[in-house]
Design a protein around this motif. Structure first.
Motif, PDB file in Angstrom:
ATOM      1  N   CYS A 196       0.850  -1.184   0.000  1.00 24.17           N
ATOM      2  CA  CYS A 196       0.000   0.000   0.000  1.00 24.17           C
ATOM      3  C   CYS A 196       0.891   1.240   0.000  1.00 24.17           C
ATOM      4  O   CYS A 196       1.910   1.299   0.693  1.00 24.17           O
ATOM      5  N   ILE A 197       0.468   2.221  -0.770  1.00 27.10           N
ATOM      6  CA  ILE A 197       1.267   3.436  -0.887  1.00 27.10           C
ATOM      7  C   ILE A 197       1.334   4.188   0.442  1.00 27.10           C
ATOM      8  O   ILE A 197       2.193   5.016   0.672  1.00 27.10           O
ATOM      9  N   HIS A 198       0.415   3.862   1.359  1.00 26.29           N
ATOM     10  CA  HIS A 198       0.389   4.537   2.659  1.00 26.29           C
ATOM     11  C   HIS A 198       1.158   3.770   3.734  1.00 26.29           C
ATOM     12  O   HIS A 198       0.970   3.998   4.913  1.00 26.29           O
ATOM     13  N   LYS A 199       2.003   2.853   3.304  1.00 24.76           N
ATOM     14  CA  LYS A 199       2.753   2.052   4.286  1.00 24.76           C
ATOM     15  C   LYS A 199       3.572   2.942   5.219  1.00 24.76           C
ATOM     16  O   LYS A 199       3.558   2.758   6.441  1.00 24.76           O
ATOM     17  N   HIS A 200       4.270   3.891   4.637  1.00 19.10           N
ATOM     18  CA  HIS A 200       5.134   4.729   5.474  1.00 19.10           C
ATOM     19  C   HIS A 200       4.356   5.867   6.145  1.00 19.10           C
ATOM     20  O   HIS A 200       4.548   6.142   7.321  1.00 19.10           O
ATOM     21  N   GLY A 201       3.476   6.477   5.389  1.00 17.64           N
ATOM     22  CA  GLY A 201       2.744   7.597   5.943  1.00 17.64           C
ATOM     23  C   GLY A 201       1.793   7.211   7.059  1.00 17.64           C
ATOM     24  O   GLY A 201       1.748   7.844   8.110  1.00 17.64           O
ATOM     25  N   GLY A 234       1.358   3.749   7.998  1.00 18.97           N
ATOM     26  CA  GLY A 234       1.681   2.435   8.554  1.00 18.97           C
ATOM     27  C   GLY A 234       0.759   1.327   8.073  1.00 18.97           C
ATOM     28  O   GLY A 234       0.614   0.295   8.727  1.00 18.97           O
ATOM     29  N   CYS A 235       0.152   1.539   6.938  1.00 19.10           N
ATOM     30  CA  CYS A 235      -0.748   0.521   6.390  1.00 19.10           C
ATOM     31  C   CYS A 235       0.056  -0.718   5.994  1.00 19.10           C
ATOM     32  O   CYS A 235       1.027  -0.633   5.256  1.00 19.10           O
ATOM     33  N   GLN A 236      -0.366  -1.857   6.465  1.00 21.11           N
ATOM     34  CA  GLN A 236       0.403  -3.090   6.272  1.00 21.11           C
ATOM     35  C   GLN A 236      -0.098  -3.934   5.098  1.00 21.11           C
ATOM     36  O   GLN A 236       0.392  -5.042   4.889  1.00 21.11           O
ATOM     37  N   ALA A 237      -1.057  -3.413   4.359  1.00 20.23           N
ATOM     38  CA  ALA A 237      -1.615  -4.215   3.267  1.00 20.23           C
ATOM     39  C   ALA A 237      -0.590  -4.411   2.150  1.00 20.23           C
ATOM     40  O   ALA A 237       0.101  -3.488   1.752  1.00 20.23           O
ATOM     41  N   THR A 238      -0.509  -5.633   1.685  1.00 23.41           N
ATOM     42  CA  THR A 238       0.321  -5.936   0.517  1.00 23.41           C
ATOM     43  C   THR A 238      -0.474  -6.838  -0.411  1.00 23.41           C
ATOM     44  O   THR A 238      -1.494  -7.419  -0.010  1.00 23.41           O
ATOM     45  N   ASP A 260      -4.661  -6.237   6.103  1.00 21.78           N
ATOM     46  CA  ASP A 260      -5.792  -5.332   5.895  1.00 21.78           C
ATOM     47  C   ASP A 260      -5.315  -3.892   5.773  1.00 21.78           C
ATOM     48  O   ASP A 260      -4.323  -3.501   6.377  1.00 21.78           O
ATOM     49  N   HIS A 261      -6.062  -3.145   5.021  1.00 22.40           N
ATOM     50  CA  HIS A 261      -5.760  -1.716   4.898  1.00 22.40           C
ATOM     51  C   HIS A 261      -6.146  -1.009   6.194  1.00 22.40           C
ATOM     52  O   HIS A 261      -7.271  -1.126   6.670  1.00 22.40           O
ATOM     53  N   THR A 262      -5.194  -0.280   6.732  1.00 21.27           N
ATOM     54  CA  THR A 262      -5.500   0.548   7.899  1.00 21.27           C
ATOM     55  C   THR A 262      -5.398   2.021   7.534  1.00 21.27           C
ATOM     56  O   THR A 262      -5.558   2.889   8.382  1.00 21.27           O
ATOM     57  N   CYS A 263      -5.150   2.276   6.251  1.00 20.25           N
ATOM     58  CA  CYS A 263      -5.010   3.650   5.795  1.00 20.25           C
ATOM     59  C   CYS A 263      -6.390   4.253   5.531  1.00 20.25           C
ATOM     60  O   CYS A 263      -7.402   3.554   5.553  1.00 20.25           O
ATOM     61  N   THR A 264      -6.405   5.540   5.230  1.00 19.37           N
ATOM     62  CA  THR A 264      -7.687   6.213   5.002  1.00 19.37           C
ATOM     63  C   THR A 264      -8.342   5.737   3.723  1.00 19.37           C
ATOM     64  O   THR A 264      -9.543   5.863   3.567  1.00 19.37           O
TER      65      THR A 264
END
Length: 282
Positions: free
Chosen positions: A133-138, A140-144, A164-168
DNA sequence: GGAATTTGACCCAT
DNA sequence: ATGGGTCAAATTCC
């Protein structure tokens, strides 16, 4: 092969045989329903394909068991190692309990992904691409996810989601790549992806996704078998007659009982054997 | 120049 | 020992 594996093998064959019988009955019912001037149609063709799949699976299992009983000793002792001795998907290190595989005509799913790797998989025709997920760093989304073309159909992608996506992004329903809504989405790695982009035939058709989706049995949100597999052509016949509906349900369940991450492109006998070791868990 | 992808190397599970 | 998953430097594209 130990007794446990033999038992699984036998059970799988019995399930396949039952499914085959039920499809044959369904075929017969369908034949009675269709007007004489239209003896075939999409539904009938589909049933033929389903029967063919059952036959292939049965012959594969049969070959597997006979090969086990009579290992080839010819070929000068030089024999190529069986392909894919390990399970190739859902074996992730980070998300052992939340993986699911979908088969789509496009890699678009509504989320924005960043490609971080690609590997040639031993014995596989196509390389596998790795996205996070592009939001991994911003955030902390762990989805792959892992994307790989299927061997039977180059235009179909086997996409395995892990974590799972934890990003917005996950808060917008249209973006959820679930089996309930797998046709939506426009902004994805594919859209942003300049080089790892599949052929235009796949990208230009967001509505071309297969209706097939395999979700691991352990998935916390695993739907019922009838939800899992609803063949479009057969769905159209639902409600046409009670016996037909019951039979369709039975066939559907037959498929799902054999599910076991059944990726046609990656199906190997040894995978099945190994499934019996770890109880179908990812 | 920044962002995204590619690709070889490394690590880890089996 | 082997193959899959991830990292990170190099490369490419806008």
């Amino acid at each position: 092969m130990n007794w446990h594996e033999q038992g699984n093998m036998k059970a799988a064959m019995e399930e396949l045989i039952r499914g085959q019988e039920q499809v044959t009955r369904l075929q017969s019912m369908l034949k009675d329903m269709l007007p004489p001037e239209y003896p075939s149609g999409p539904a009938a063709d589909l049933l033929i394909e389903v029967l063919s799949s059952f036959s292939k699976a049965l012959s594969l299992l049969d070959l597997g068991s006979s090969a086990e009983a009579n290992p080839p000793s010819s070929n000068g002792g030089v024999r190529r190692k069986m392909q894919s001795p390990r399970r190739v998907s859902c074996r992730g290190r980070q998300h052992p309990n939340t993986c699911r595989t979908t088969f789509l005509k496009t890699i678009e799913d509504g989320f924005t992904w960043r490609k971080y790797g690609q590997k040639n998989i031993y014995g596989a025709k196509h390389p596998r691409s790795y996205y996070r997920c592009i939001h991994k760093h911003g955030q902390g989304c762990q989805a792959t996810r892992q994307v790989q073309r299927t061997e039977q159909d180059d235009s179909t992608f086997a996409i395995t989601y892990m974590g799972d996506h934890t990003c917005t992004d996950a808060t917008t329903p249209r973006d959820q790549p679930t089996h309930h809504d797998i046709t939506s989405g426009s902004n994805t790695a594919a859209a942003n992806d300049r080089r790892a982009t599949p052929p235009s035939s796949a990208l230009g058709n967001p509505k071309q996704e297969c209706e097939e989706e395999v979700i691991s049995n352990h998935s916390p949100s695993t739907p019922s078998s009838s939800q899992l597999l609803k063949l479009p052509a057969l769905s159209a016949l639902e409600g046409s007659s009670p016996p037909m509906a019951q039979l369709m349900e039975a066939v559907s369940e037959q498929y799902c009982s054999l599910e076991m991450e059944f990726d046609p492109s990656e199906f190997k006998l040894e995978d099945m054997f190994e499934l019996s070791h770890d109880g179908y868990n990812c």
